[in-house]
Design a protein around this motif. Structure first.
Motif, PDB file in Angstrom:
ATOM      1  N   MET A 288       0.822  -1.210   0.000  1.00 20.02           N
ATOM      2  CA  MET A 288       0.000   0.000   0.000  1.00 20.02           C
ATOM      3  C   MET A 288       0.857   1.262   0.000  1.00 20.02           C
ATOM      4  N   THR A 289       2.025   1.199   0.619  1.00 17.54           N
ATOM      5  CA  THR A 289       2.941   2.343   0.552  1.00 17.54           C
ATOM      6  C   THR A 289       3.410   2.553  -0.883  1.00 17.54           C
ATOM      7  N   ALA A 290       3.728   1.468  -1.576  1.00 14.06           N
ATOM      8  CA  ALA A 290       4.114   1.589  -2.985  1.00 14.06           C
ATOM      9  C   ALA A 290       2.951   2.115  -3.821  1.00 14.06           C
ATOM     10  N   ALA A 291       1.740   1.627  -3.534  1.00 12.77           N
ATOM     11  CA  ALA A 291       0.563   2.108  -4.266  1.00 12.77           C
ATOM     12  C   ALA A 291       0.347   3.600  -4.047  1.00 12.77           C
ATOM     13  N   LEU A 292       0.570   4.062  -2.809  1.00 18.95           N
ATOM     14  CA  LEU A 292       0.413   5.494  -2.530  1.00 18.95           C
ATOM     15  C   LEU A 292       1.403   6.321  -3.341  1.00 18.95           C
ATOM     16  N   VAL A 293       2.636   5.869  -3.428  1.00 13.69           N
ATOM     17  CA  VAL A 293       3.640   6.582  -4.225  1.00 13.69           C
ATOM     18  C   VAL A 293       3.193   6.673  -5.686  1.00 13.69           C
ATOM     19  N   LEU A 294       2.707   5.577  -6.220  1.00 14.63           N
ATOM     20  CA  LEU A 294       2.273   5.556  -7.622  1.00 14.63           C
ATOM     21  C   LEU A 294       1.053   6.440  -7.850  1.00 14.63           C
ATOM     22  N   LEU A 295       0.116   6.422  -6.893  1.00 10.16           N
ATOM     23  CA  LEU A 295      -1.076   7.268  -7.032  1.00 10.16           C
ATOM     24  C   LEU A 295      -0.711   8.742  -6.964  1.00 10.16           C
ATOM     25  N   ARG A 296       0.208   9.085  -6.083  1.00  9.28           N
ATOM     26  CA  ARG A 296       0.620  10.488  -6.003  1.00  9.28           C
ATOM     27  C   ARG A 296       1.305  10.914  -7.299  1.00  9.28           C
ATOM     28  N   HIS A 297       2.035  10.005  -7.915  1.00 17.19           N
ATOM     29  CA  HIS A 297       2.618  10.333  -9.216  1.00 17.19           C
ATOM     30  C   HIS A 297       1.521  10.504 -10.268  1.00 17.19           C
ATOM     31  N   ARG A 298       0.575   9.574 -10.277  1.00 11.08           N
ATOM     32  CA  ARG A 298      -0.528   9.677 -11.238  1.00 11.08           C
ATOM     33  C   ARG A 298      -1.275  10.995 -11.090  1.00 11.08           C
ATOM     34  N   ASN A 299      -1.450  11.441  -9.852  1.00 12.95           N
ATOM     35  CA  ASN A 299      -2.262  12.619  -9.564  1.00 12.95           C
ATOM     36  C   ASN A 299      -1.440  13.897  -9.427  1.00 12.95           C
ATOM     37  N   ARG A 300      -0.186  13.865  -9.830  1.00 14.32           N
ATOM     38  CA  ARG A 300       0.727  14.965  -9.509  1.00 14.32           C
ATOM     39  C   ARG A 300       0.302  16.301 -10.096  1.00 14.32           C
ATOM     40  N   ASN A 301      -0.449  16.292 -11.181  1.00 11.46           N
ATOM     41  CA  ASN A 301      -0.874  17.553 -11.801  1.00 11.46           C
ATOM     42  C   ASN A 301      -2.271  17.978 -11.376  1.00 11.46           C
ATOM     43  N   LEU A 302      -2.885  17.224 -10.467  1.00  8.21           N
ATOM     44  CA  LEU A 302      -4.215  17.577  -9.962  1.00  8.21           C
ATOM     45  C   LEU A 302      -4.071  18.454  -8.725  1.00  8.21           C
ATOM     46  N   PRO A 303      -5.032  19.346  -8.492  1.00  9.15           N
ATOM     47  CA  PRO A 303      -4.957  20.183  -7.290  1.00  9.15           C
ATOM     48  C   PRO A 303      -5.137  19.340  -6.028  1.00  9.15           C
ATOM     49  N   GLN A 304      -4.471  19.755  -4.983  1.00 16.31           N
ATOM     50  CA  GLN A 304      -4.660  19.090  -3.694  1.00 16.31           C
ATOM     51  C   GLN A 304      -6.059  19.391  -3.163  1.00 16.31           C
ATOM     52  N   LEU A 305      -6.654  18.441  -2.470  1.00 19.58           N
ATOM     53  CA  LEU A 305      -7.949  18.676  -1.840  1.00 19.58           C
ATOM     54  C   LEU A 305      -7.742  19.468  -0.557  1.00 19.58           C
ATOM     55  N   THR A 306      -8.666  20.363  -0.277  1.00 16.36           N
ATOM     56  CA  THR A 306      -8.526  21.242   0.879  1.00 16.36           C
ATOM     57  C   THR A 306      -9.468  20.832   2.004  1.00 16.36           C
ATOM     58  N   LEU A 307      -9.077  21.178   3.210  1.00 12.46           N
ATOM     59  CA  LEU A 307      -9.884  20.880   4.394  1.00 12.46           C
ATOM     60  C   LEU A 307     -11.156  21.719   4.421  1.00 12.46           C
ATOM     61  N   SER A 308     -12.230  21.123   4.898  1.00 12.40           N
ATOM     62  CA  SER A 308     -13.446  21.905   5.143  1.00 12.40           C
ATOM     63  C   SER A 308     -13.146  22.979   6.181  1.00 12.40           C
TER      64      SER A 308
END
Length: 558
Positions: A288-308
């Motif tokens: 799951m740590t490896a999956a998180l790294v890959l997902l963050r790469h996939r999503n690298r050009n998307l805006p970060q989600l903000t806190l309510s």
């Protein structure tokens, strides 16, 4: 009569849709010869253990206000379990249906859990928190309710001093970690507060909540003040006694390696050892740590989600998430949601903290979907709705933590893969974060119970392994996994892996006939038994349940 009932059941279910058929069959009464004796035994056993303990298969094992805990009572309870064990072993279970055998093993796990609680855990001797756990609920009480409610509160308040006086006499084998946790909780907010009445500044632990109750009584119910003061003074005196005697409180907190494995197999009914679970969890953490790294790469050009930034904004996020999840479950044929299942709320209230959001809130306040799948629908709250509708005498009263948490944790990544988050790709990162934390709990749980780690070491390990994890959430989790009956910390990841294996088993067994919605409906219709028992009932595979039929004596302490 039993033959006629069987024939009627066949006639009534002919032509039903597969998921409805599964639910009807699972709710039908078991008609095995001798099964009624199992039902009676189960009812007698639960009644026999009152007052005192809930089953070892559930998380809550705290004292009950007004109950009495003493060595002679508990010794009599322990001695009396042999008669129940003899009754159970005399039943002709080998000739029963798989459903009847699963119920038999479920009752066996309850009986084993009671024996372990009385013989090994003995919280009335070892854990000051056993007596403190119910005191918060007393202090949370409103003082502006009806006279009848106030009378009940007064009775509970008056039970606090004798309960704590008896505790001081009973607690002769206190574990050091248990004493330290109790002292911390008496004087400090746990920092999580999710099920506490909201206060801008949370009261300082149990004593602080009695101060809060006292202030409210002085304002609204002066006639309660003397009773609140007496209860508060008893709590303070108990704190002072703990401080004074802390040096002698040096017993281990965990049950030891051999006893832990016995409990996992014969109470939790998980077909794995502690070593095997650590290996599996470490691999899950890596994956799951490896999956998180890959997902963050996939999503690298998307805006970060903000806190309510407000309760209203968070409520809007939850409402839109709930609608999207329900639509997905229906449109993609994931699971049957009865039409009368209405709003199920949310698991994480909106709280503004001086130090900022904790681990759960860092995720939930950005995107509620990971926790909504796990804790709301189709996870815990939906699961609870189905459980409330269960009319079977054994399964309606049984709730295994591995089954509950395994199902809920499985839903996160399974429904992500199935498409629940396709329109919110950054949520995938949060689902992996949840899984990373849950995998880190397994070595923490097991090493504390084996007395290899203290609470502080488990907290440090989980924080080092989990991004965003704060001290308070990690400490509260560690306390649960050490103080409650063993094996709750492993339930999430190991239960999820059991669900994955069951899905694979059933899909391989049915081939082209496999249907995901039917699989989920059949699983839920089986009730909240240990997953290994559900697997046996669904697939007929006997390899796992073969480990549970014979229960050896509880091993000696390591």
């Amino acid at each position: 009569m039993r033959f006629i009932l069987g024939m009627l059941a066949c006639a009534m279910t002919a032509g039903m849709p597969a998921q409805v058929l599964a639910q009807t069959q699972a709710q039908a009464p078991v008609v095995d010869a001798g099964y009624d004796a199992l039902v009676t035994l189960n009812e007698d056993l639960r009644q026999y253990m009152l007052p005192g303990f809930t089953a070892g298969v559930v998380m809550d094992s705290g004292a009950r206000i007004g109950d009495v805990y003493a060595d002679d009572l508990m010794a009599r309870k322990l001695a009396g379990l042999a008669a129940f064990e003899a009754r159970l072993s005399a039943l002709p279970v080998k000739s029963w249906s798989r459903a009847g055998q699963a119920d038999y093993l479920a009752v066996k796990s309850i009986l084993n859990g009671y024996r372990f609680n009385l013989e090994v855990l003995r919280p009335w001797k070892r854990d000051p928190g056993f007596y403190l756990d119910p005191l918060m609920a007393v202090a949370f009480a409103e003082v502006t309710k009806s006279d009848a409610d106030i009378a009940k509160l007064r009775t509970r308040l008056r039970a606090v001093p004798p309960l704590l006086a008896s505790a001081r006499g009973n607690l002769t084998e206190v574990a050091g970690d248990f004493a330290d946790l109790a002292l911390h909780n008496l004087e400090n907010s746990d920092g999580v507060n999710h099920y506490h009445p909201y206060r801008t500044v949370p009261p300082a632990g149990i004593i602080g909540w009695y101060d809060d109750l006292l202030a409210r009584a002085r304002t609204s119910r002066p006639d309660l003040v003397d009773d609140v003061l007496a209860a508060r003074n008893a709590v303070v005196a108990f704190r002072d006694w703990l401080r004074a005697d802390r040096a002698r409180m040096s017993a281990p907190g965990g049950v030891g390696a051999a006893r832990y494995d016995w409990y996992i197999r014969h109470v939790r009914m998980i077909p794995l050892t502690g070593d095997e679970m650590v290996t599996l969890a470490e691999r899950e953490h890596e994956r799951m740590t490896a999956a998180l790294v890959l997902l963050r790469h996939r999503n690298r050009n998307l805006p970060q989600l903000t806190l309510s930034q407000s309760a209203a904004e968070q409520a809007a996020k939850i409402a839109s998430t709930d609608a999207a999840v329900r639509r997905f479950l229906k449109d993609e044929n994931i699971v049957t949601i009865p039409g009368d299942v209405g709003d199920l709320g949310s698991n994480t209230p909106y709280i503004e903290r001086p130090g900022g959001p904790n681990f759960w809130e860092q995720i939930q306040f950005r995107d509620p979907i990971p926790d909504h799948l796990h804790a709301v629908i189709p996870g815990h709250r939906f699961d609870a709705v189905l459980a409330e509708r269960d009319t079977r005498p054994i399964r309606s009263a049984y709730s295994d933590g591995g089954r509950a948490e395994g199902w809920a944790t499985y839903l996160e990544e399974a429904l992500m893969i199935a498409g629940a988050t396709r329109d919110r790709p950054r949520a995938d990162e949060f689902i992996e974060l949840f899984g990373i934390f849950r995998a880190a709990r397994v070595p923490a749980d097991i090493n504390m119970q084996r007395n290899r780690w203290k609470v502080a070491e488990a907290v440090g390990y989980m924080r080092a392994k989990t991004p965003w994890l704060d001290e308070d959430v990690a400490r509260v989790d560690a306390e649960i996994y050490l103080r409650r009956p063993p094996g709750y910390g492993i339930a999430y990841t190991i239960g999820k892996l059991q669900m994955d294996a069951l899905l694979a088993d059933r899909a391989s067994q049915l081939g082209e006939a496999f249907n995901l919605k039917d699989f989920h409906d059949q699983f839920l219709a089986a009730g909240r038994l240990p997953i290994a028992l559900v697997r046996y009932e669904m697939t007929g595979a006997e390899d796992e349940v073969a480990l549970f039929w014979n229960t050896p004596p509880i091993p000696p302490a390591d």
